[in-house]
Structures are given as C-alpha cells and as structure tokens.
Design an enzyme around this catalytic site. Structure first.
Site, PDB file in Angstrom:
ATOM      1  N   ASN A   9      14.322  12.210  -2.676  1.00  0.00           N
ATOM      2  CA  ASN A   9      14.235  10.989  -1.870  1.00  0.00           C
ATOM      3  C   ASN A   9      14.649   9.820  -2.757  1.00  0.00           C
ATOM      4  OD1 ASN A   9      13.549   8.797  -0.334  1.00  0.00           O
ATOM      5  ND2 ASN A   9      11.346   9.210  -0.267  1.00  0.00           N
ATOM      6  N   LYS A  11      15.019   6.810  -1.940  1.00  0.00           N
ATOM      7  CA  LYS A  11      14.428   5.539  -1.509  1.00  0.00           C
ATOM      8  C   LYS A  11      15.523   4.459  -1.438  1.00  0.00           C
ATOM      9  CE  LYS A  11      10.033   7.263  -3.071  1.00  0.00           C
ATOM     10  NZ  LYS A  11       8.702   7.036  -3.604  1.00  0.00           N
ATOM     11  N   HIS A  97       7.097   8.846   6.032  1.00  0.00           N
ATOM     12  CA  HIS A  97       6.872   8.738   4.583  1.00  0.00           C
ATOM     13  C   HIS A  97       5.820   7.662   4.324  1.00  0.00           C
ATOM     14  CE1 HIS A  97       7.516   7.688   0.381  1.00  0.00           C
ATOM     15  NE2 HIS A  97       7.950   8.927   0.247  1.00  0.00           N
ATOM     16  N   GLU A  99       5.641   5.248   2.399  1.00  0.00           N
ATOM     17  CA  GLU A  99       6.129   3.868   2.317  1.00  0.00           C
ATOM     18  C   GLU A  99       6.446   3.310   3.707  1.00  0.00           C
ATOM     19  OE1 GLU A  99       8.971   4.827  -0.715  1.00  0.00           O
ATOM     20  OE2 GLU A  99       7.243   5.239  -2.001  1.00  0.00           O
ATOM     21  N   GLU A 167       2.147  14.363   0.428  1.00  0.00           N
ATOM     22  CA  GLU A 167       2.335  13.389  -0.648  1.00  0.00           C
ATOM     23  C   GLU A 167       1.115  12.478  -0.713  1.00  0.00           C
ATOM     24  OE1 GLU A 167       6.762  12.740  -1.591  1.00  0.00           O
ATOM     25  OE2 GLU A 167       6.279  11.450   0.089  1.00  0.00           O
ATOM     26  N   GLY A 173       4.869   7.451  -7.317  1.00  0.00           N
ATOM     27  CA  GLY A 173       5.400   6.404  -8.188  1.00  0.00           C
ATOM     28  C   GLY A 173       4.397   5.870  -9.181  1.00  0.00           C
ATOM     29  N   SER A 208       5.048  11.856  -8.083  1.00  0.00           N
ATOM     30  CA  SER A 208       5.217  11.911  -9.544  1.00  0.00           C
ATOM     31  C   SER A 208       5.589  13.302 -10.069  1.00  0.00           C
ATOM     32  CB  SER A 208       3.969  11.371 -10.245  1.00  0.00           C
ATOM     33  OG  SER A 208       3.773  10.000  -9.919  1.00  0.00           O
TER      34      SER A 208
HETATM   35  P1  13P Z   1       7.874   9.702  -6.937  1.00  0.00           P
HETATM   36  O1  13P Z   1       8.428  11.093  -7.257  1.00  0.00           O
HETATM   37  O2  13P Z   1       8.743   8.599  -7.497  1.00  0.00           O
HETATM   38  O3  13P Z   1       6.430   9.595  -7.254  1.00  0.00           O
HETATM   39  O4  13P Z   1       8.021   9.545  -5.343  1.00  0.00           O
HETATM   40  C1  13P Z   1       7.494  10.520  -4.541  1.00  0.00           C
HETATM   41  C2  13P Z   1       7.956  10.297  -3.161  1.00  0.00           C
HETATM   42  O5  13P Z   1       7.500   9.396  -2.489  1.00  0.00           O
HETATM   43  C3  13P Z   1       9.002  11.184  -2.623  1.00  0.00           C
HETATM   44  O6  13P Z   1       9.157  11.015  -1.261  1.00  0.00           O
END
Ligand code: 13P
Length: 247
Positions: A9, A11, A97, A99, A167, A173, A208
């Site tokens: 992803n 982002k 997701h 976010e 997740e 993150g 992460s």
């Molecule tokens: P990170 O791997 O940067 O923690 O992000 C995870 C994520 O949200 C993948 O969709």
C-alpha cells in the site's frame, strides 16, 4: 501449497513517472518469484494505469485501488468509482483502510457500500479491519473487528471472493508491530467468525511489517500474507522482502 500474498500500500506516495521506474526496478530485483507468492500493488489512483501497464499481464502481480466510491459514475467531484479504477487496470480495491476510517471519517455503513461496489465492478475487495490502542487496552479488539466485519460482509453470505486485512491501528506507521502471536490470535478469531458466514478467505496482517519481522510473522500459519506501507516504498527493498520472507 500455502499461497502468500504480499500487498504493497503506497498510500499518498509515488507519482506515475516514479511508478514506472519503481516497476522496472522491482521486476529486475524480484526476478522469477517462487510460485507460492503473489504481489499486489495499491498505488495512488493517478498511478494505477502506469503500474498496470508496467507489470503487464504477469500472473503473480496485480494492481488495485486504495479506495473507491460506491456510485458507478456521476457528479461526485474528486471520487473514483470501481468501474473507473478497473478501466485504469485495477483488479482489486482496499476498502475501509484505517486511514480512510480515522483520517477521512469513513463509517461502517460506507465501507459496506464500497464492498458491494467493488464486487459489482469486478474488483476483488480487500476489507481492512482493526482496533485502536484504546480499544485493545479496553479488551474490545474482537468486538470492534466483529462489528467491522459484520457491517461490511452482512450482505455477502456465502461469498468468498474477498480478502481480509487485519491492521491494528496502533501498529500502523508506528514501528510498533503486533507480535506474531497477537496477530495469529486475532486472525484465528476472524477465521472462526468468517467460516460459517462467508467461507474461507485469505487474511493478511498489516502494521509496521518490514524485512526484519516478516519471517517470524509469516511463520504463523494463520497469516496468509502481509499488507505493507512504509517498507514497500523502495522497489529493491520490497523485492527483497518478498523474495526472502519465507524459505
Ligand atoms: P505501515 O507498514 O507503514 O505500518 O503501514 C501499514 C498499512 O497501513 C498498510 O495498509
């Protein structure tokens, strides 16, 4: 054979020109991947077509959208429908997701509409679920995850054409990942919830994940793959993670 899904992803990173360079570098570094693993890329919408063209028809590589709107077309400024994403080359879509839920205020009800819209557009939905730190500490992990699953999947009993991504919000993150056992426990509870309702679906872990921890996470048979943000942004490092994650 156990198949593993490595989902990247990106982002809000990697523009179309950079995406073509990324794809070239990834393909060169990945070489011929073992047949037990597939790699899914979720670029920002503007880069979907560039990635789809660059990875061209390879069976073990797929591109998807990070989000879609539930209406197929019309006056919805700024939104992208499943049909538009599919024409750009997407074959899957992330839905709900964390976010989208926590930064953009997406509700369970909206997530449900997006799952239905993805299926209608022939996109494979990857439904993301997960609890916040406060919810975990209050012992509410499975209440939250079950509510998210129930809302999004209620209308799709008996359909296994989806993937779930667990997740935990506190692990995204932050560099603080769930232990393999934490992840496996929740995966196993999700699987127990899914089986009588939708049947078997792959369940990915995200939060992460990186080159150092991926092998011990995937050593848990409950994990069918990983959904990776930060550690997927460099094509060589991502290729190395995919190639070396399991022996
Ligand atoms: P990170 O791997 O940067 O923690 O992000 C995870 C994520 O949200 C993948 O969709």
């Amino acid at each position: 054979m156990r198949y593993l899904i490595f989902a990247a992803n990106w982002k809000m990173n990697i523009a179309p020109r950079e995406a073509r360079e990324y794809a070239r570098a990834f393909l060169a570094a990945a070489g011929d991947l073992p047949e037990d693993r597939v790699v899914w890329f979720f670029p920002p919408a503007v880069s979907i077509e560039a990635v789809a063209q660059s990875i061209g028809g390879r069976e073990n590589l797929l591109v998807g959208a990070q989000d879609i709107y539930w209406e197929p077309k019309g006056a919805f400024t700024g939104a992208i429908s499943g049909q538009l994403a599919a024409q750009a080359g997407a074959r899957a879509a992330l839905i709900g997701h964390s976010e989208r839920r926590h930064v953009f205020g997406e509700t369970d009800e909206q997530t449900a509409k997006k799952v239905a819209a993805a299926l209608a557009a022939n996109l494979h939905p990857v439904l993301c679920v997960g609890e916040t730190l406060a919810q975990r500490e209050a012992g509410q992990t499975m209440d939250v995850v079950t509510r998210q699953l129930e809302a999004a999947l209620a209308g799709h009993a008996g359909q296994a054409r989806m993937t779930i991504a667990y997740e935990p919000v506190w692990a995204i993150g932050t560099g603080r990942n769930a232990t393999p056992k934490d992840a496996a426990d929740v995966h196993s509870a999700i699987r127990a919830w899914l089986m009588p309702r939708t049947g078997w679906m792959p369940i990915l872990y995200g939060g992460s994940v990186n080159l150092k921890n991926v092998a011990e996470l995937l050593a848990e048979p409950e994990l069918d793959g990983v959904l990776v943000g930060g550690a997927s942004l460099d094509p060589q490092a991502w290729a190395e993670l995919v190639r070396t994650a399991v022996a």
